[in-house]
Design a protein around this motif. Structure first.
Motif, PDB file in Angstrom:
ATOM      1  N   ASN A 271     112.831  70.382 -28.866  1.00  7.56           N
ATOM      2  CA  ASN A 271     112.816  70.514 -27.406  1.00  7.56           C
ATOM      3  C   ASN A 271     111.449  70.159 -26.845  1.00  7.56           C
ATOM      4  O   ASN A 271     111.339  69.459 -25.818  1.00  7.56           O
ATOM      5  N   ARG A 272     110.402  70.645 -27.499  1.00  4.61           N
ATOM      6  CA  ARG A 272     109.044  70.350 -27.030  1.00  4.61           C
ATOM      7  C   ARG A 272     108.740  68.868 -27.140  1.00  4.61           C
ATOM      8  O   ARG A 272     108.120  68.272 -26.244  1.00  4.61           O
ATOM      9  N   SER A 273     109.173  68.246 -28.248  1.00  2.00           N
ATOM     10  CA  SER A 273     108.956  66.813 -28.417  1.00  2.00           C
ATOM     11  C   SER A 273     109.636  66.023 -27.296  1.00  2.00           C
ATOM     12  O   SER A 273     109.082  65.043 -26.794  1.00  2.00           O
ATOM     13  N   ASP A 274     110.823  66.462 -26.889  1.00  2.00           N
ATOM     14  CA  ASP A 274     111.539  65.770 -25.821  1.00  2.00           C
ATOM     15  C   ASP A 274     110.832  65.926 -24.488  1.00  2.00           C
ATOM     16  O   ASP A 274     110.853  65.016 -23.654  1.00  2.00           O
ATOM     17  N   ALA A 275     110.222  67.092 -24.266  1.00  2.00           N
ATOM     18  CA  ALA A 275     109.436  67.281 -23.046  1.00  2.00           C
ATOM     19  C   ALA A 275     108.253  66.311 -23.035  1.00  2.00           C
ATOM     20  O   ALA A 275     107.921  65.711 -22.003  1.00  2.00           O
ATOM     21  N   LEU A 276     107.625  66.127 -24.205  1.00  2.00           N
ATOM     22  CA  LEU A 276     106.502  65.199 -24.311  1.00  2.00           C
ATOM     23  C   LEU A 276     106.951  63.750 -24.091  1.00  2.00           C
ATOM     24  O   LEU A 276     106.244  62.955 -23.454  1.00  2.00           O
ATOM     25  N   VAL A 277     108.121  63.408 -24.618  1.00  2.00           N
ATOM     26  CA  VAL A 277     108.646  62.057 -24.419  1.00  2.00           C
ATOM     27  C   VAL A 277     108.864  61.795 -22.932  1.00  2.00           C
ATOM     28  O   VAL A 277     108.548  60.705 -22.419  1.00  2.00           O
ATOM     29  N   SER A 278     109.381  62.788 -22.212  1.00  2.00           N
ATOM     30  CA  SER A 278     109.612  62.633 -20.775  1.00  2.00           C
ATOM     31  C   SER A 278     108.289  62.475 -20.017  1.00  2.00           C
ATOM     32  O   SER A 278     108.197  61.695 -19.059  1.00  2.00           O
ATOM     33  N   ILE A 279     107.260  63.223 -20.449  1.00  3.12           N
ATOM     34  CA  ILE A 279     105.937  63.065 -19.835  1.00  3.12           C
ATOM     35  C   ILE A 279     105.415  61.651 -20.077  1.00  3.12           C
ATOM     36  O   ILE A 279     104.863  61.001 -19.174  1.00  3.12           O
ATOM     37  N   GLY A 280     105.598  61.165 -21.311  1.00 10.02           N
ATOM     38  CA  GLY A 280     105.175  59.802 -21.624  1.00 10.02           C
ATOM     39  C   GLY A 280     105.920  58.779 -20.784  1.00 10.02           C
ATOM     40  O   GLY A 280     105.336  57.797 -20.297  1.00 10.02           O
ATOM     41  N   ALA A 281     107.221  59.011 -20.591  1.00  8.17           N
ATOM     42  CA  ALA A 281     108.017  58.104 -19.754  1.00  8.17           C
ATOM     43  C   ALA A 281     107.513  58.124 -18.318  1.00  8.17           C
ATOM     44  O   ALA A 281     107.407  57.079 -17.663  1.00  8.17           O
ATOM     45  N   MET A 282     107.185  59.309 -17.815  1.00  5.83           N
ATOM     46  CA  MET A 282     106.674  59.429 -16.444  1.00  5.83           C
ATOM     47  C   MET A 282     105.362  58.664 -16.267  1.00  5.83           C
ATOM     48  O   MET A 282     105.177  57.924 -15.291  1.00  5.83           O
ATOM     49  N   ILE A 283     104.460  58.832 -17.248  1.00  7.85           N
ATOM     50  CA  ILE A 283     103.176  58.125 -17.177  1.00  7.85           C
ATOM     51  C   ILE A 283     103.393  56.615 -17.199  1.00  7.85           C
ATOM     52  O   ILE A 283     102.768  55.860 -16.446  1.00  7.85           O
ATOM     53  N   GLY A 284     104.302  56.177 -18.075  1.00 12.71           N
ATOM     54  CA  GLY A 284     104.601  54.749 -18.159  1.00 12.71           C
ATOM     55  C   GLY A 284     105.188  54.204 -16.874  1.00 12.71           C
ATOM     56  O   GLY A 284     104.843  53.110 -16.418  1.00 12.71           O
ATOM     57  N   ILE A 285     106.092  54.984 -16.252  1.00  8.77           N
ATOM     58  CA  ILE A 285     106.717  54.547 -14.997  1.00  8.77           C
ATOM     59  C   ILE A 285     105.675  54.437 -13.887  1.00  8.77           C
ATOM     60  O   ILE A 285     105.635  53.453 -13.140  1.00  8.77           O
ATOM     61  N   ILE A 286     104.807  55.447 -13.790  1.00 10.67           N
ATOM     62  CA  ILE A 286     103.756  55.420 -12.763  1.00 10.67           C
ATOM     63  C   ILE A 286     102.822  54.241 -12.995  1.00 10.67           C
ATOM     64  O   ILE A 286     102.424  53.536 -12.053  1.00 10.67           O
ATOM     65  N   GLY A 287     102.475  54.020 -14.278  1.00 12.71           N
ATOM     66  CA  GLY A 287     101.605  52.889 -14.598  1.00 12.71           C
ATOM     67  C   GLY A 287     102.224  51.571 -14.194  1.00 12.71           C
ATOM     68  O   GLY A 287     101.568  50.699 -13.596  1.00 12.71           O
ATOM     69  N   ALA A 288     103.524  51.389 -14.500  1.00 14.04           N
ATOM     70  CA  ALA A 288     104.221  50.157 -14.145  1.00 14.04           C
ATOM     71  C   ALA A 288     104.336  50.007 -12.633  1.00 14.04           C
ATOM     72  O   ALA A 288     104.227  48.900 -12.087  1.00 14.04           O
ATOM     73  N   TYR A 289     104.549  51.126 -11.942  1.00 13.07           N
ATOM     74  CA  TYR A 289     104.699  51.087 -10.479  1.00 13.07           C
ATOM     75  C   TYR A 289     103.422  50.618  -9.803  1.00 13.07           C
ATOM     76  O   TYR A 289     103.450  49.868  -8.818  1.00 13.07           O
ATOM     77  N   PHE A 290     102.280  51.060 -10.329  1.00 14.82           N
ATOM     78  CA  PHE A 290     100.987  50.694  -9.738  1.00 14.82           C
ATOM     79  C   PHE A 290     100.323  49.511 -10.448  1.00 14.82           C
ATOM     80  O   PHE A 290      99.164  49.199 -10.194  1.00 14.82           O
ATOM     81  N   GLY A 291     101.056  48.889 -11.349  1.00 15.58           N
ATOM     82  CA  GLY A 291     100.532  47.684 -12.004  1.00 15.58           C
ATOM     83  C   GLY A 291      99.624  47.949 -13.182  1.00 15.58           C
ATOM     84  O   GLY A 291      98.985  47.024 -13.691  1.00 15.58           O
TER      85      GLY A 291
END
Length: 288
Positions: free
Chosen positions: A154-174
């Motif tokens: 469960n904790r690993s999945d929470a970390l994966v979601s955080i990583g996905a969020m960071i990646g999405i924000i990074g892609a959104y702002f270039g």
């Protein structure tokens, strides 16, 4: 672990399964609508986690079965096997995350995702971290190693979601490099957690036992009135249940009943002091 305790542990496994089904549906749907590959991948990751949670649930179900002709000690080690399955699934996911991060560096995406997908990933991480805290507390309360493994998943999945969020924000702002960097770190954390779960399960299956704990048990036996000497003490774990075998030496002039009473006193002290309810104490006369 008694039947009621196993039922409590099952609640944690069912909670994980329900959460993964809900989150995977939301993430894949929103990821498709918002054009976020990271969120879609996170949703697919949750689909694989359903398998790990089902394995834990099956392990808990089997562990409740009473002893039979082929399993005289019961079926508690089914929990340990479930932990191994969860570890294998976790390390597979971790390797996939790492490989995905390398792929993102080699073939960067030019598609800018909808910022809404970042919020979905964030709230998914918060939700799954809450599930982790619940299952972690429950696993310690009922002393279930397979549920503890599920909590780490469960904790690993929470970390994966955080990583996905960071990646999405990074892609959104270039800032495209944020996605693979975050994913790579998350993948390493997942693999490390999986290795620790695998190592503990493998040690239990090979009858390893903590040395310091064994010394404490030996000290308890030696301090029992009537015990002159302790030899050949061994211990192993059967699921979450410790089993102790020991040979004690007593006065050779004691009657069989008196020697048997000393052995019973040892077993009672092991139960009260170390919560060891399965012990085999062999009595020998101490001959000078």
């Amino acid at each position: 672990m008694d039947h009621s305790t196993y039922k409590k542990a099952e609640r944690g496994a069912w909670l994980s399964i329900g959460s993964y089904i809900l989150l995977s549906g939301i993430k894949i749907s929103v990821g498709l609508i918002g054009k976020s590959e990271a969120l879609q991948a996170d949703g697919l990751n949750n689909l694989t986690d359903i398998i790990a949670s089902v394995a834990v649930l099956i392990g808990l179900k089997i562990a409740q079965k009473p002893p039979d002709e082929n399993h005289r000690y019961g079926h508690s080690r089914a929990e340990t096997i479930a932990s191994l399955v969860a570890a294998f699934i976790m390390i597979t996911v971790g390797i996939q995350v790492i490989m995905g991060s390398v792929e993102s560096v080699l073939n960067p995406s030019e598609t800018s995702p909808n910022i809404m997908t970042a919020f979905v990933a964030f709230f998914s991480a918060i939700f799954m971290y809450g599930i982790y805290l619940y299952n972690l507390k429950l696993s310690k309360k009922v002393n279930s190693k397979s549920l503890y493994s599920a909590a780490q998943d469960n904790r690993s999945d929470a970390l994966v979601s955080i990583g996905a969020m960071i990646g999405i924000i990074g892609a959104y702002f270039g800032i495209s490099w944020l996605d693979p960097a975050a994913a790579f770190i998350v993948g390493i954390v997942i693999c490390k957690t999986a290795w620790e779960i695998f190592k503990d399960a493998a040690l239990d299956l090979t009858d390893a036992f903590e040395v310091e704990k064994l010394k404490e048990i030996e000290s308890t036996i030696r301090s029992t009135p009537g015990v002159k000497l302790v030899k050949d003490i061994k211990a192993r774990l059967h699921g979450n249940q410790p089993i102790v075998d020991a040979t004690i030496f007593v006065e050779p002039t004691l009657t069989v009943i008196e020697g048997h009473q000393i052995a019973e006193n040892v077993e009672e002290r092991l139960s009260q002091t170390h919560q060891i309810n399965h012990s085999h104490i062999h009595i020998e006369p101490q001959v000078n």
